[in-house]
Design a protein around this motif. Structure first.
Motif, PDB file in Angstrom:
ATOM      1  N   ARG A  18       0.653  -1.221  -0.096  1.00 39.66           N
ATOM      2  CA  ARG A  18       0.118  -0.056   0.095  1.00 39.66           C
ATOM      3  C   ARG A  18       0.853   1.241   0.003  1.00 39.66           C
ATOM      4  N   LEU A  19       1.886   1.347   0.784  1.00 40.92           N
ATOM      5  CA  LEU A  19       2.831   2.426   0.999  1.00 40.92           C
ATOM      6  C   LEU A  19       3.653   2.603  -0.523  1.00 40.92           C
ATOM      7  N   GLN A  21       2.505   1.867  -3.307  1.00 41.85           N
ATOM      8  CA  GLN A  21       1.290   2.048  -4.260  1.00 41.85           C
ATOM      9  C   GLN A  21       0.867   3.502  -4.226  1.00 41.85           C
ATOM     10  N   ALA A  22       1.327   4.077  -3.080  1.00 39.20           N
ATOM     11  CA  ALA A  22       1.098   5.625  -2.785  1.00 39.20           C
ATOM     12  C   ALA A  22       2.290   6.359  -3.128  1.00 39.20           C
ATOM     13  N   ARG A  24       5.416   6.052  -1.860  1.00 43.57           N
ATOM     14  CA  ARG A  24       6.342   6.037  -0.779  1.00 43.57           C
ATOM     15  C   ARG A  24       7.490   5.257  -1.352  1.00 43.57           C
ATOM     16  N   ALA A 164       4.598  10.198   6.426  1.00 45.44           N
ATOM     17  CA  ALA A 164       5.012   9.329   5.694  1.00 45.44           C
ATOM     18  C   ALA A 164       4.127   8.098   5.328  1.00 45.44           C
ATOM     19  N   LEU A 165       3.532   7.737   6.595  1.00 43.49           N
ATOM     20  CA  LEU A 165       2.197   6.482   6.625  1.00 43.49           C
ATOM     21  C   LEU A 165       1.012   6.836   6.225  1.00 43.49           C
ATOM     22  N   SER A 166       0.512   8.142   6.449  1.00 39.90           N
ATOM     23  CA  SER A 166      -0.485   8.547   6.370  1.00 39.90           C
ATOM     24  C   SER A 166      -1.354   8.478   4.751  1.00 39.90           C
ATOM     25  N   ASN A 167      -2.466   8.328   4.702  1.00 42.80           N
ATOM     26  CA  ASN A 167      -3.058   8.332   3.325  1.00 42.80           C
ATOM     27  C   ASN A 167      -2.562   7.517   2.364  1.00 42.80           C
ATOM     28  N   ALA A 168      -2.170   6.209   2.689  1.00 47.24           N
ATOM     29  CA  ALA A 168      -1.629   5.147   1.892  1.00 47.24           C
ATOM     30  C   ALA A 168      -2.521   3.982   1.573  1.00 47.24           C
ATOM     31  N   GLY A 169      -3.786   4.299   1.961  1.00 45.69           N
ATOM     32  CA  GLY A 169      -4.850   3.226   1.576  1.00 45.69           C
ATOM     33  C   GLY A 169      -4.918   2.304   2.751  1.00 45.69           C
ATOM     34  N   THR A 172      -4.301   4.832   9.733  1.00 43.13           N
ATOM     35  CA  THR A 172      -3.376   5.309  10.612  1.00 43.13           C
ATOM     36  C   THR A 172      -3.772   6.172  11.952  1.00 43.13           C
TER      37      THR A 172
END
Length: 305
Positions: A18-19, A21-22, A24, A164-169, A172
């Motif tokens: 997911r990260l 894909q977003a 990161r 870094a972890l937020s809004n990644a599908g 959090t």
């Protein structure tokens, strides 16, 4: 932020994918066999939120040669010691290690190996498994990660990690009491694992018998007393919620430890059950049901060895 995900199983693979894909900067640290499979077929996710696949950036342990900003540890607890050895070249003076393992013993082990300043607390919630093709199959919609400084402060590095972890599908949450969150999850996970593993049935199968229901309630109470004696007792609302979920007569729920036990695989018994029993003994608490589960799982582990 350069992120190293240690493991590409049902937990690390899902959140890492997911990260990535977003957008990161994500690298997976994996064993050679898993690396070969992922290079051949990609990292494939089967999810209620929508299926997808990525071509992950992969490294094996001998290829690590520089620090990462954030290391997310997603291995099983019994694989922790080898994982800490493997990631040593990736840990620099400013590296933060975010473990999402079960129990609490891993926090002390990481701090002893790399320093207390290196580790923060982490809790993840996901129901997933690897299928025969090596794909990650998410069994329910829940996919959450909580994290926080162990002393509860709102640090600058947590702000960067949160960004870094937020809004990644996935969901959090920045926790100001991650230690309590860890204990609350431990209570739920240990209770579920003990009920399934000793009774050899689903939550519903156990709760549907009078003796099973009595056992489940008494076991939950024992584990809650251990948490209370350790200074991290659950709130009454959380205890009631846990009891309700683990005594539903029509629930098909089982723990990953029970599923691993049924499959003849290694289990996290020492970290989830044995460590609780040790803490009970240190507090002079009588926990006969927890001791019985621990004995049962110890025999199983001895047979595997």
């Amino acid at each position: 932020m350069r992120i190293l995900i240690v493991g590409a199983g049902s937990t690390g693979g899902f959140f890492g994918a997911r990260l990535a894909q977003a957008g990161r900067d994500v690298t997976f640290l994996v064993r050679p066999g898993r690396a070969a499979a992922l290079r051949a077929h990609g990292l494939q996710i089967i999810s209620p939120h929508g299926d997808f696949s990525i071509r992950p950036t992969l490294l094996c342990a001998e290829q690590l040669d520089q620090p990462f900003d954030l290391i997310i540890l997603t291995v099983k607890a019994y694989a922790l010691e080898q994982a800490l050895e493997d990631i040593a070249p990736a840990v620099g003076p400013d590296t933060v290690i975010l473990p999402v393992l079960n129990g609490f013993r891993h926090i002390d082990r990481i701090a002893a190996r790399f320093g207390q300043h290196t580790v923060i607390g982490g809790v993840c919630k996901i129901i997933g498994s690897l299928d025969a093709q090596g794909r990650i199959v998410q069994g329910a919609k829940i996919n959450e990660v909580f994290y926080g400084e162990l002393d509860g402060r709102r640090s600058e590095r947590l702000q960067r990690i949160d960004a870094a972890l937020s809004n990644a599908g996935f969901t959090t949450r920045w926790s100001e009491n991650i230690t309590q969150d860890l204990w609350d999850k431990w209570l739920m996970l240990a209770s579920l694992g003990c009920i399934n593993s000793l009774m050899r049935g689903t939550v519903g199968e156990v709760a549907s018998t009078e003796a099973g229901l009595t056992f489940a309630n008494a076991l939950i109470d024992e584990i809650a007393r251990v948490a209370q004696a350790s200074g991290h007792g659950p709130s009454q609302a959380y205890l009631d919620q846990t009891r309700s979920a683990l005594t539903l007569k029509d629930s098909p729920q089982t723990s990953s430890m029970y599923r691993d036990l049924q499959a003849g695989q290694p289990i996290e018994a020492e970290q989830i059950v044995g460590d609780l029993l040790l803490r009970a003994q240190q507090a002079n608490l009588s926990t006969p049901l927890l001791a019985a589960v621990n004995a049962h799982l110890s025999v199983y582990q001895q047979r595997l060895r």
